[in-house]
Design an enzyme around this catalytic site. Structure first.
Site, PDB file in Angstrom:
ATOM      1  N   HIS A   1     -16.219   9.512 -32.390  1.00 42.70           N
ATOM      2  CA  HIS A   1     -16.737  10.782 -32.236  1.00 42.70           C
ATOM      3  C   HIS A   1     -17.069  11.481 -30.881  1.00 42.70           C
ATOM      4  O   HIS A   1     -16.153  12.319 -30.643  1.00 42.70           O
ATOM      5  CB  HIS A   1     -17.913  10.791 -32.949  1.00 42.70           C
ATOM      6  CG  HIS A   1     -18.791  12.431 -33.078  1.00 42.70           C
ATOM      7  ND1 HIS A   1     -20.106  12.247 -32.937  1.00 42.70           N
ATOM      8  CD2 HIS A   1     -18.476  13.615 -33.169  1.00 42.70           C
ATOM      9  CE1 HIS A   1     -20.420  13.554 -32.823  1.00 42.70           C
ATOM     10  NE2 HIS A   1     -19.335  14.409 -33.171  1.00 42.70           N
TER      11      HIS A   1
ATOM     12  N   HIS B   1     -24.850   9.671 -32.977  1.00 39.69           N
ATOM     13  CA  HIS B   1     -24.973  10.266 -33.942  1.00 39.69           C
ATOM     14  C   HIS B   1     -24.856   9.491 -35.531  1.00 39.69           C
ATOM     15  O   HIS B   1     -24.616  10.127 -36.568  1.00 39.69           O
ATOM     16  CB  HIS B   1     -23.846  11.537 -33.828  1.00 39.69           C
ATOM     17  CG  HIS B   1     -23.943  12.043 -32.537  1.00 39.69           C
ATOM     18  ND1 HIS B   1     -23.062  11.961 -31.587  1.00 39.69           N
ATOM     19  CD2 HIS B   1     -24.898  12.748 -31.965  1.00 39.69           C
ATOM     20  CE1 HIS B   1     -23.249  12.567 -30.567  1.00 39.69           C
ATOM     21  NE2 HIS B   1     -24.369  13.105 -30.690  1.00 39.69           N
TER      22      HIS B   1
HETATM   23 FE1  FES Z   1     -20.809   8.271 -32.630  1.00 40.48          FE
HETATM   24 FE2  FES Z   1     -21.425  10.809 -32.315  1.00 40.48          FE
HETATM   25  S1  FES Z   1     -20.821   9.178 -30.800  1.00 40.48           S
HETATM   26  S2  FES Z   1     -21.221   9.605 -34.142  1.00 40.48           S
END
Ligand code: FES
Length: 175
Positions: A105, A124
């Protein structure tokens, strides 16, 4: 009324003519890919991965991640002996896997949860399943966790020879 019928006839003829052109165009479009396939340059999008020795099976303990880097020193990951055979697992027991530990992500480093064989992101909260090829279980990532293609030789040396997803922050896994 008669004039009106003639206009309808003209409209029909033009529609049919247009349909004939469209059919001819589609036939050309269908024919083109075959010609361009014949001339396609091979493998422009393929990446040549290094075959890097990461560890030996004797270095692994069941359900304890061993930190490695692949395909280069700036790409952290782990090797993991899960203790039960999984799809895509390497080794005699089919239970050895390897993953990047950078969240797809936004690049936070992932933590391994030995209880449920998941990688968890403190950024997140995305979660990835080590038993299922790094498949995302939950969260904001739009990709699964990049998994290594592993080869184990007769001496038990473990080599990584590819990655199945794009590593976070890279345009290509091999720079
Ligand atoms: Fe891992 Fe956003 S960096 S969920």
């Amino acid at each position: 009324m008669d004039r009106c019928n003639k206009l309808v006839d003209v409209g029909r003829r033009q529609f049919l003519r247009g349909g004939a052109f469209a059919a001819a165009g589609m036939a050309t479009a269908v024919a083109l890919p075959a010609q361009s396939q014949a001339k396609a340059a091979p493998g422009l999008a393929l990446v040549e991965y290094p075959s890097n020795k990461l560890a030996n099976v004797a270095d692994l303990k069941v359900n304890e991640p061993l930190e490695v880097n692949y395909p280069d020193e700036n790409a952290p990951g782990v090797l993991l002996k899960l203790g039960t055979k999984v799809e895509g697992g390497a080794g005699a027991e089919g239970d050895i896997v390897g993953f990047s530990t950078v969240c797809p992500h936004k690049g936070f480093p992932l933590n391994y949860n030995a209880e449920d064989h998941s990688f968890n992101c403190p950024g997140h909260y995305s979660r990835f399943d080590a038993d299922a090829g790094g498949q995302q279980i939950w969260g904001q990532s739009t990709a699964n966790l990049p998994q290594y293609a592993l080869r184990i030789d007769a001496k038990g040396d473990i080599y990584a020879e590819g990655v199945d997803e794009l590593l976070y922050g890279r345009l290509s896994n091999v720079l």
